[in-house]
Design a protein around this motif. Structure first.
Motif, PDB file in Angstrom:
ATOM      1  N   THR A 595       0.862  -1.186   0.000  1.00 25.24           N
ATOM      2  CA  THR A 595       0.000   0.000   0.000  1.00 25.24           C
ATOM      3  C   THR A 595       0.893   1.230   0.000  1.00 25.24           C
ATOM      4  O   THR A 595       1.917   1.281   0.690  1.00 25.24           O
ATOM      5  N   LEU A 596       0.507   2.231  -0.750  1.00 24.10           N
ATOM      6  CA  LEU A 596       1.305   3.431  -0.913  1.00 24.10           C
ATOM      7  C   LEU A 596       1.222   4.301   0.335  1.00 24.10           C
ATOM      8  O   LEU A 596       0.137   4.560   0.865  1.00 24.10           O
ATOM      9  N   ASN A 597       2.373   4.736   0.853  1.00 26.48           N
ATOM     10  CA  ASN A 597       2.399   5.708   1.961  1.00 26.48           C
ATOM     11  C   ASN A 597       2.068   7.079   1.381  1.00 26.48           C
ATOM     12  O   ASN A 597       2.896   7.739   0.767  1.00 26.48           O
ATOM     13  N   SER A 667       4.673  15.961  -9.052  1.00 29.74           N
ATOM     14  CA  SER A 667       4.211  16.299 -10.389  1.00 29.74           C
ATOM     15  C   SER A 667       2.725  15.964 -10.510  1.00 29.74           C
ATOM     16  O   SER A 667       2.144  15.296  -9.641  1.00 29.74           O
ATOM     17  N   GLN A 668       2.118  16.413 -11.624  1.00 24.67           N
ATOM     18  CA  GLN A 668       0.695  16.131 -11.842  1.00 24.67           C
ATOM     19  C   GLN A 668       0.452  14.625 -11.941  1.00 24.67           C
ATOM     20  O   GLN A 668      -0.523  14.102 -11.397  1.00 24.67           O
ATOM     21  N   GLU A 669       1.329  13.915 -12.649  1.00 26.06           N
ATOM     22  CA  GLU A 669       1.173  12.471 -12.804  1.00 26.06           C
ATOM     23  C   GLU A 669       1.289  11.761 -11.473  1.00 26.06           C
ATOM     24  O   GLU A 669       0.533  10.830 -11.171  1.00 26.06           O
ATOM     25  N   THR A 673      -1.473   9.388  -9.439  1.00 29.04           N
ATOM     26  CA  THR A 673      -1.179   8.081  -8.866  1.00 29.04           C
ATOM     27  C   THR A 673      -1.533   8.047  -7.397  1.00 29.04           C
ATOM     28  O   THR A 673      -2.131   7.085  -6.898  1.00 29.04           O
ATOM     29  N   LEU A 674      -1.201   9.101  -6.688  1.00 27.40           N
ATOM     30  CA  LEU A 674      -1.478   9.175  -5.266  1.00 27.40           C
ATOM     31  C   LEU A 674      -2.975   9.139  -4.987  1.00 27.40           C
ATOM     32  O   LEU A 674      -3.427   8.546  -4.009  1.00 27.40           O
ATOM     33  N   ALA A 728      -1.329  -2.176 -10.247  1.00 24.67           N
ATOM     34  CA  ALA A 728      -1.779  -1.138  -9.319  1.00 24.67           C
ATOM     35  C   ALA A 728      -3.290  -1.005  -9.413  1.00 24.67           C
ATOM     36  O   ALA A 728      -3.861  -0.990 -10.511  1.00 24.67           O
ATOM     37  N   THR A 729      -3.937  -0.910  -8.284  1.00 27.71           N
ATOM     38  CA  THR A 729      -5.397  -0.755  -8.249  1.00 27.71           C
ATOM     39  C   THR A 729      -5.784   0.308  -7.220  1.00 27.71           C
ATOM     40  O   THR A 729      -5.033   0.593  -6.286  1.00 27.71           O
ATOM     41  N   GLY A 730      -6.967   0.853  -7.418  1.00 26.90           N
ATOM     42  CA  GLY A 730      -7.491   1.810  -6.456  1.00 26.90           C
ATOM     43  C   GLY A 730      -8.255   1.157  -5.338  1.00 26.90           C
ATOM     44  O   GLY A 730      -8.593   1.801  -4.335  1.00 26.90           O
ATOM     45  N   LYS A 731      -8.543  -0.140  -5.504  1.00 32.72           N
ATOM     46  CA  LYS A 731      -9.308  -0.868  -4.489  1.00 32.72           C
ATOM     47  C   LYS A 731      -8.531  -2.102  -4.059  1.00 32.72           C
ATOM     48  O   LYS A 731      -7.694  -2.622  -4.799  1.00 32.72           O
TER      49      LYS A 731
END
Length: 802
Positions: A595-597, A667-669, A673-674, A728-731
Motif C-alpha cells: 500500500t502506498l504511503n 508532479s501532476q502524474e 497516482t497518489l 496497481a489498483t485503487g481498491k
C-alpha cells in the motif's frame, strides 16, 4: 520518471500474502528459443511459394480429366469400371512416368496397411488390430471379410489408341511408364479398366447390409485409379495408403456414367445430366417444386422407399453425372433411399445451390427433420467465414450409425435413432455435428486442397474449428465437443510418451482425434478469442482460404498467411501448439501487496490506529479487559502523566503543514497516482507446463466488483519459467484468479487462485447389494417419457416424412 517513481514508493508498507522468499527462475529457461522466429522450421520461400504465404509467380498445378463408365453389381457387391484419363503437365518438369493411387489395394491380403497393424492376444482373445489382414481403420468400422479377394483387378492399361502401356503396381500405387516423356505444357490420354469387390463399410466407403429386408446401401469412394499429385514440394506424392492418412489429389473435370439396378436412387459428386431419363414423372415434378422451396421437399418418400425394399429390379439404369474442377468423385446408391432436397439462394446473391439428403427409413425421424437443413446451414456458415461455395450441390448421405466421411459435393454421415424412432440428445447433436463437419470438408480440403496424406490437421483441424463455430450458429446451446480450450485439457495433460506434435505426418499420429481434430481447432479458437482477437483473426483466416482456394497449400503457407494478413507475430504460438507437446500450466505462486504511503496524516494515522488496535486484540488483552479497572493507574490518578493522555494518532497542524509541502513537491502524474492507485500488487507466476501463453488475471475487490487484466504471451520472452508483474489498483483485491474464463487450456486450475481456493470432491455413500458391472441399458429421455404416456398410433415415428 522511473527514478521519481521509486522515490514515490520508497515508503511502501508491505503486507505480504504467503512466504516472503521469492521463487528463483529456472536456470534452464528457453525464452529466447520460444520467441525467436521459426527460421529453418519452415521451408525457404521461393518463386512457387512466397514468404508472405501466397502462391508465387511460378506456382503450378497439374490436373486430370476423367471420363468414367462404372457398373455396380448388387448381387455380388462388385464394381466394374473403365476410365479415359487426360493428364495435363503444367509443371516446369519433364515427366517420364506418372503415378496413380490404387487405394482399394489397402484391403489386399499382405498389404502394408494390414501387416503393420499391431496388437496382442490375451485371455479375452485377439485384438482386431493384431490381425495381419486389415480389420479396421482408426476405429472407423468393422472392416472387410478377410476370406474374400479384395483389391483392384487391373485388366487393361492402354494409350488413347488402345495400345498397352507398361505399368508397375507397388502396393497402393501404380506407375505408368510413358512411351515418350511428357514435356511441360503437354497432355497425355490413357485408359484403365478394372474391377474390385466392395468391402463392408469401414468408415470411408463400402456397403451396409440390412438383414431384415435383405438390401444394401452402397457408399462408393476411392473406387477408381486416381492420379497422384505432383507439385513443387514433394515431386510425386506417392506415400502408401495406410488407412489413417487420407488422400492427396488434384483437380479435374469428371463425366461419370453409373449403371445400377433400375430401382436404385443414385446421388454423386456433381450434377445429374439425365434426370429426365432416370426420374419418374412424379419425382421430376417434385424436383421442380424443390427448386423453389426454402424447406426440404421429398423426391422419394418413405412409403416409396419401403415399397422398393420389397420389390425386385427389372433391369438396369444409368445415371450420368458431371462435376467440374473437383479433386475427387464419389457416389451412393440404394433402393432403400428416401430423398429430399431444396434449392435455395444461400448467400443472397441470386445463385441457388441444391442441398440434398438421402437416407433409409432407419434414419427417420432425425434425418428427414434435420439433415438437409444442416447442409444448407453449413454452406452459409462456412461461406461467410471463407468464400462462397462454388459448386451447384451439396449432399448428405446417411451411412452406418457412427462417424462420417467427405468427398466433393457429397458426404457419408452417421447418426441413427433407435428402432422405435426415439433418440438421445447426444445422438441428435452427434448427427447434426457430423453433417456440419463432413459437408464443411467441401471447403477444407476439397477446395483449399491440402495434402491429407501428410498433414491431417490442415483439413481436419481447420474444418473442426469451422464446425465448432457453425454449431454455435445453429444453436447457442449446442453441445460442442471440440473447440473450447477446457475440452482439450485431458489430452494435453497426458503423458508425453503418448503425445504427438500436431505437425506429425498423418499416418504416424497417435490419438488422431484429439491431435488432428481437437487440438488444432482449439488452437485456432484461442488465436481468435485471446491472442489475436476476432477481427484480426477472421480477416486473416478468410485471406488464407481465398489465397489457396483451388490450390494446394502447405503448413508454412497457412502460418505465414495468418501472420502476413494480421500483422501479429505468431511464431511462438506455432512452435508451442503445433511443433510441441508441452501443456499450459500457469501457477500463481504468490501475491505481495503493497500500500502506498500517501503522507496524508488523515489517512496514515487512521491506518496506524487501526493496526495498533488490531495488534492489541490478543487473547490475553481481551481477557484482561474485565479487570482493567483494578490496575494501579486506573485506581490512582497521580500515576498518570502526559503520555496517559497523549493520542499519537491525532492529526496536528504540523502534520497538515508537512503534508501540504509534500503535495507541492509532486508532479501532476504523481498526484494522480497518489489519488487513484494506492494498492500495488506483485504477482509471481510460474510457467509449470512449458507452453507460454497470455497471462489473464481476474481481480475480485473487497467491494464485490471485479476487473480483468490481460498480458500477451510476450510477457514470457525474457524468462519463460517465472515472471513477476506489478498491478496497481485503487481498491483492495481479496481474490486473484488466472485464466478466469478458461481461455488457454490450462491443465491445472487448482494453482490458478491466490489465496488458494479449496474445491470439494464429491463422493457417494457405498450401498451394498448393488449390481455388478454394466447393468441394464438406460432408456433415453424420449423413451422414458413415452413409457409414461398412452401408446402412440402405429408407424408414427418412421412415417413423419411421408
Amino acid at each position: 520518471m522511473k527514478l521519481r517513481f521509486h522515490v514515490l514508493v520508497a515508503g511502501l508498507t508491505a503486507i505480504v500474502f504467503g512466504a516472503q522468499a521469492q521463487s528463483q527462475p529456472s536456470p534452464n529457461y528457453k525464452a529466447n528459443d520460444r520467441f525467436e522466429q521459426m527460421g529453418p522450421l519452415l521451408p525457404t520461400p521461393n518463386t512457387f511459394r512466397t514468404a508472405s504465404g501466397s502462391p508465387g509467380r511460378d506456382f503450378f498445378q497439374n490436373r486430370a480429366d476423367y471420363d468414367i463408365k462404372v457398373e455396380l453389381d448388387d448381387a455380388n457387391q462388385k464394381i466394374t469400371g473403365s476410365e479415359l484419363v487426360t493428364y495435363f503437365n503444367n509443371s516446369p518438369d519433364e515427366l517420364k512416368y506418372i503415378w496413380l493411387q490404387l487405394d482399394q489395394n489397402y484391403f489386399e491380403k499382405g498389404s502394408i496397411g494390414g501387416i503393420t497393424k499391431t496388437g496382442g492376444v490375451n485371455e479375452n482373445g485377439m485384438s482386431p488390430a493384431g490381425l495381419s489382414t486389415l480389420t479396421s481403420t482408426a476405429g472407423r468400422g468393422a472392416g472387410p471379410d478377410p476370406n474374400k479377394d479384395f483389391g483392384y483387378k487391373i485388366t487393361a492399361v492402354k494409350d488413347k489408341a488402345g495400345k498397352p502401356l507398361k505399368y508397375t503396381i507397388n502396393q497402393t500405387m501404380m506407375r505408368i511408364d510413358l512411351p515418350t516423356p511428357l514435356k511441360p505444357g503437354q497432355n497425355v490420354a490413357f485408359g484403365v479398366d478394372w474391377s474390385y469387390l466392395i468391402t463392408e463399410y469401414y468408415g470411408r466407403s463400402g456397403y451396409e447390409y440390412f438383414p431384415k429386408d435383405g438390401n444394401y446401401n452402397y457408399f462408393i469412394a476411392h473406387w477408381f485409379p486416381r492420379l497422384a499429385a505432383y507439385d513443387d514440394v514433394n515431386g510425386w506424392q506417392h506415400k502408401q495408403f495406410l488407412g489413417q492418412g487420407e488422400f492427396t489429389l488434384i483437380f479435374g473435370n469428371y463425366k461419370v456414367a453409373i449403371t445400377v439396378p433400375n430401382d436404385h436412387v443414385v446421388v454423386a459428386s456433381g450434377e445429374c445430366q439425365n434426370y429426365k431419363q432416370v426420374l419418374t414423372p412424379t419425382q421430376a415434378q417434385r424436383m421442380q417444386k424443390a427448386a423453389n422451396s426454402k424447406t426440404p421437399v421429398l423426391i422419394v418418400t418413405q412409403a416409396e422407399a419401403e415399397a422398393a425394399e420389397k420389390a425386385k429390379p427389372t433391369g438396369k439404369k444409368t445415371w450420368i453425372y458431371k462435376a467440374d474442377n473437383v479433386r475427387d468423385f464419389a457416389f451412393a446408391s440404394s433402393r432403400k433411399f428416401i430423398w429430399d432436397a431444396m434449392q435455395t439462394d444461400v448467400y443472397g446473391d441470386g445463385r441457388k445451390i441444391w442441398s440434398m439428403s438421402v437416407y433409409p427409413k432407419e434414419g427417420n425421424p432425425l434425418w428427414g427433420q434435420y439433415s438437409t437443413r444442416a447442409v444448407e446451414h453449413t454452406l452459409k456458415s462456412y461461406g461467410n467465414r471463407t468464400f462462397k461455395y462454388p459448386y451447384p450441390v451439396a449432399i448428405s448421405c446417411h451411412g452406418v450409425p457412427g462417424g462420417g466421411m467427405e468427398y466433393p459435393m457429397i458426404s457419408f454421415n452417421g447418426g441413427r435413432p433407435e428402432p422405435d424412432g426415439t433418440y438421445s440428445e447426444a445422438t441428435k447433436a452427434g448427427m447434426i455435428g457430423v453433417i456440419i463437419h463432413e459437408v464443411g470438408h467441401n471447403f477444407f480440403p476439397m477446395i483449399v486442397n491440402s495434402d491429407e496424406r501428410q498433414w491431417a490437421w490442415m483439413d481436419e483441424g481447420l474444418n473442426t474449428f469451422c464446425q465448432y463455430l457453425a454449431e454455435k450458429e445453429w444453436d447457442y446451446n449446442f453441445p460442442t465437443r471440440r473447440g473450447e480450450p477446457n475440452q482439450i485439457v485431458d489430452y494435453m495433460k497426458s503423458d508425453k510418451s503418448v503425445l504427438s506434435p500436431i505437425m506429425t505426418s498423418s499416418d504416424n499420429v497417435i490419438s488422431l482425434g484429439p491431435n488432428a481434430y481437437a487440438k488444432p481447432a482449439t488452437a485456432l479458437n484461442i488465436l481468435r478469442e485471446t491472442v489475436m482477437g476476432r477481427e484480426l483473426f477472421d480477416y486473416a483466416f478468410k485471406e488464407y482460404a481465398n489465397r489457396w482456394r483451388f490450390k494446394n497449400p502447405t503448413p508454412a503457407d497457412f502460418f505465414r498467411t495468418l501472420e502476413d494478413a494480421s500483422g501479429v507475430d505468431l511464431d511462438w504460438f506455432w512452435k508451442g501448439w503445433f511443433y510441441g507437446v508441452e501443456p499450459v500450466d500457469q501457477d500463481l505462486v504468490e501475491v505481495d501487496w503493497f500500500t502506498l504511503n500517501t503522507q496524508n496524516p488523515e489517512v496514515e494515522k487512521a491506518l496506524a490506529r487501526t493496526e495498533a488496535q488490531n495488534r492489541a486484540k490478543t487473547i490475553s488483552k481481551m481477557r484482561d479487559a474485565a479487570t482493567q479497572a483494578q490496575t494501579v493507574v486506573a485506581q490512582d490518578s497521580t500515576m498518570k502523566d502526559f503520555y496517559n493522555r497523549y493520542d499519537p494518532y491525532a492529526v496536528t497542524d504540523a502534520d497538515k503543514k508537512k503534508y501540504e509541502e509534500y503535495l507541492s513537491s509532486l508532479s501532476q502524474e504523481e498526484r494522480q497516482t497518489l489519488a487513484s492507485k494506492n494498492n500495488f500488487y506483485t504477482l509471481t507466476v510460474k510457467n509449470k507446463g512449458g507452453l507460454p501463453m497470455p497471462v489473464i488475471v481476474r481481480m475480485q475487490f473487497e467491494d464485490g466488483t471485479d476487473s480483468v487484466a490481460r498480458f500477451p504471451a510476450e510477457i514470457w520472452r525474457f524468462n519463460d519459467a517465472q515472471i513477476q508483474k506489478v498491478i496497481a489498483t485503487g481498491k483492495r483485491v481479496v481474490q486473484w484468479t488466472l485464466d478466469p474464463f478458461q481461455e488457454i487450456a490450462d491443465i491445472d486450475t487448482d494453482n490458478n487462485a491466490f489465496p488458494r481456493v479449496s474445491k470439494p470432491t464429491r463422493f457417494q455413500l457405498f450401498k451394498q447389494g448393488q449390481g455388478g458391472r454394466g447393468g441394464a441399458r438406460v432408456p433415453n429421455p424420449m423413451q422414458q417419457q413415452q413409457s409414461a404416456q398412452p401408446p402412440a398410433r402405429q408407424g408414427g415415428a418412421n412415417n413423419r416424412n411421408e
